[in-house]
Design an enzyme around this catalytic site. Structure first.
Site, PDB file in Angstrom:
ATOM      1  CG  HIS A 140     -41.970  48.659  -8.004  1.00 38.06           C
ATOM      2  ND1 HIS A 140     -41.182  47.295  -8.054  1.00 38.06           N
ATOM      3  CD2 HIS A 140     -41.651  48.853  -6.583  1.00 38.06           C
ATOM      4  CE1 HIS A 140     -40.361  47.077  -7.146  1.00 38.06           C
ATOM      5  NE2 HIS A 140     -40.743  47.876  -6.242  1.00 38.06           N
TER       6      HIS A 140
HETATM    7  C1  LIG Z   1     -38.782  48.583  -2.709  1.00 40.86           C
HETATM    8  S1  LIG Z   1     -37.933  49.042  -1.459  1.00 40.86           S
HETATM    9  C2  LIG Z   1     -36.315  49.947  -2.394  1.00 40.86           C
HETATM   10  C3  LIG Z   1     -35.425  50.580  -1.608  1.00 40.86           C
HETATM   11  C4  LIG Z   1     -34.282  50.764  -2.535  1.00 40.86           C
HETATM   12  N1  LIG Z   1     -34.346  52.016  -3.450  1.00 40.86           N
HETATM   13  C5  LIG Z   1     -33.679  49.703  -3.119  1.00 40.86           C
HETATM   14  O1  LIG Z   1     -33.776  49.740  -4.393  1.00 40.86           O
HETATM   15  O2  LIG Z   1     -32.712  49.113  -2.452  1.00 40.86           O
HETATM   16  C6  LIG Z   1     -38.838  50.654  -1.005  1.00 40.86           C
HETATM   17  C7  LIG Z   1     -38.183  51.617  -0.172  1.00 40.86           C
HETATM   18  O3  LIG Z   1     -38.958  52.706  -0.042  1.00 40.86           O
HETATM   19  C8  LIG Z   1     -38.974  53.087   1.229  1.00 40.86           C
HETATM   20  N2  LIG Z   1     -40.034  54.172   1.501  1.00 40.86           N
HETATM   21  C9  LIG Z   1     -41.264  53.798   1.712  1.00 40.86           C
HETATM   22  N3  LIG Z   1     -42.052  54.743   1.836  1.00 40.86           N
HETATM   23  C10 LIG Z   1     -41.225  55.780   2.093  1.00 40.86           C
HETATM   24  C11 LIG Z   1     -41.594  57.128   2.336  1.00 40.86           C
HETATM   25  N4  LIG Z   1     -42.655  57.736   2.567  1.00 40.86           N
HETATM   26  N5  LIG Z   1     -40.544  58.220   2.428  1.00 40.86           N
HETATM   27  C12 LIG Z   1     -39.407  57.520   2.287  1.00 40.86           C
HETATM   28  N6  LIG Z   1     -39.061  56.264   1.822  1.00 40.86           N
HETATM   29  C13 LIG Z   1     -40.065  55.405   1.862  1.00 40.86           C
HETATM   30  C14 LIG Z   1     -39.045  52.041   2.147  1.00 40.86           C
HETATM   31  O4  LIG Z   1     -38.530  52.341   3.327  1.00 40.86           O
HETATM   32  C15 LIG Z   1     -38.100  51.076   1.257  1.00 40.86           C
HETATM   33  O5  LIG Z   1     -36.841  51.023   1.859  1.00 40.86           O
END
Ligand SMILES: C[S@@+](CC[C@H](N)C(=O)[O-])C[C@H]1O[C@@H](n2cnc3c(N)ncnc32)[C@H](O)[C@@H]1O
Length: 384
Positions: free
Chosen positions: A290
């Protein structure tokens, strides 16, 4: 005269600086309190007391708490649409489409589609992407010149940044930072996501979808909430978490706190840049699709495919929109938030199924998990 003016200017400047510093300190104290309280709550004993029975299903979040957040932002979405003239535009041209609406107001289509979905879920509009019309109830209660007008509605808050996002389609904040490879405010984001993903981890375990699947990769797994839940529920699981380096530090802290650090390997890196490890029985994406557009999601699904053993599963946890009618309201509100803050949106089941099928997955199915959240599951074929 001039020294007096300079004196007043200096006093005003000093007052302004004083106020800013006070606000900054208050915000810093608020963040520190959130972090402190979050970590104080994380304890294996407390989890064991609450989830004592290995087979117990975890309760869904209280509906009133879910709606609490959704309703106030939905009311804002309604009054802003009215204030900008969008409701009148639709009323004057019944049958219009969300994309025509976007074009008329000079807005990007994606947030307008999410907005229309929310207005329809709230009973303000009929139709979804096209064939839009104002409902009779909206005409009665939302127009200030109607004798039935609901005068308790709040004023519309139309900020410059909202208009900028609607016109440019680009969100700032975390999305911009993530795109630069930085885990933006992970110490705050982590706890905020934990309240969704920690219970979801227990629900995923209880669903049986991961039965017999030991090697699990959690992509962009935040501060490890899902990994910790899965590791606590089955001692034979070996989990790998791939996250931006700033979040990985906190994930190590959380897995340590729960005594599962030896079974959760944390890899710091950008999921679009680094090579993913392979040989997994399951790859998880929880509240990740999302955040990204379709091309990026497809790229993630293809990377998951390559990281799985033949027969391995991809599991995409998201709050899903209904297939055949607007809503649910909570998910539609979440979708508008994602459209405005993340340049993305929530999905209908068929949209996620199609996306996974395009990446090569088969045996696609949707399993409700907890509250509004479901898992969309696909398998890498045994051959090919
Ligand atoms: C909406 S959070 C969801 C985190 C986890 N899956 C949860 O449900 O608790 C989105 C996550 O994507 C990670 N994220 C964003 N871009 C990323 C990237 N390029 N590589 C790895 N992680 C990434 C962010 O750091 C964040 O922790």
């Amino acid at each position: 005269m001039i020294p007096l003016a300079i004196g007043s200017f200096v006093t005003l400047l000093a007052l302004g600086l004083f106020r800013l510093t006070r606000q900054w300190l208050a915000e810093r104290r608020r963040r520190q309190r959130i972090e402190r309280e979050f970590w104080a709550r994380q304890s294996r004993d407390a989890v064991t007391r609450l989830v004592s029975d290995a087979a117990a299903a975890i309760p869904a979040p209280l509906e009133v708490l879910q709606q609490h957040a959704a309703v106030s932002s939905t009311v804002q979405a309604i009054v802003v649409a009215r204030e900008l003239g969008m409701l009148r535009f639709i009323d004057d041209r019944p049958g219009t489409t969300a994309d025509e609406l976007a074009a008329h107001f000079g807005f990007v289509e994606r947030p307008v589609r999410a907005w229309v979905e929310l207005l329809a879920a709230a009973g303000v509009l009929e139709g979804r992407d096209h064939g839009l019309a104002l409902t009779e109830a909206a005409r009665f209660y939302l127009y200030p010149d109607s004798p039935f007008f609901d005068s308790s509605l709040p004023a519309a808050s139309i900020s410059r940044s909202l208009l900028h996002t609607l016109r440019s389609g680009s969100a700032g904040g975390s999305k911009a930072k993530w795109s630069e490879g930085s885990a933006h405010h992970a110490a705050l984001w982590g706890p905020a996501m934990h309240r969704f993903s920690f219970p979801l981890g227990f629900a995923l375990d209880a669903s049986g979808l991961l039965a017999g699947r030991r090697a699990i990769l959690d992509v962009a797994g935040g501060i490890g909430s899902m990994c910790v839940a899965l590791a606590l529920r089955d001692l034979s699981r070996q989990l790998t978490l791939l996250e931006l380096p700033g979040s990985v530090d906190l994930a190590r802290q959380l897995t340590d706190r729960y005594g599962v650090a030896d079974r959760v390997r944390c890899i710091g890196g950008d999921m679009f840049q680094v090579a993913w490890p392979g040989g997994f029985d399951a790859v998880l994406f929880t509240n990740i699709f999302h955040d990204w557009n379709d091309e990026r999601c497809l790229e993630l699904a293809r990377r998951a495919y390559a990281s799985l053993k033949p027969g391995g599963l991809v599991l995409v946890q998201e709050a899903l929109l209904d297939e055949d009618r607007p809503g649910p309201l909570w998910t539609a509100h979440f979708s508008l938030m994602m459209a405005l803050d993340m340049e993305a949106r929530q999905f209908r089941p068929s949209q996620l199924r199609d996306l996974l099928a395009e990446a090569g997955f088969v045996d696609l199915r949707v399993m409700p998990l907890l509250g509004y959240n479901s898992s969309v599951v696909g398998a890498r074929p045994l051959t090919g």
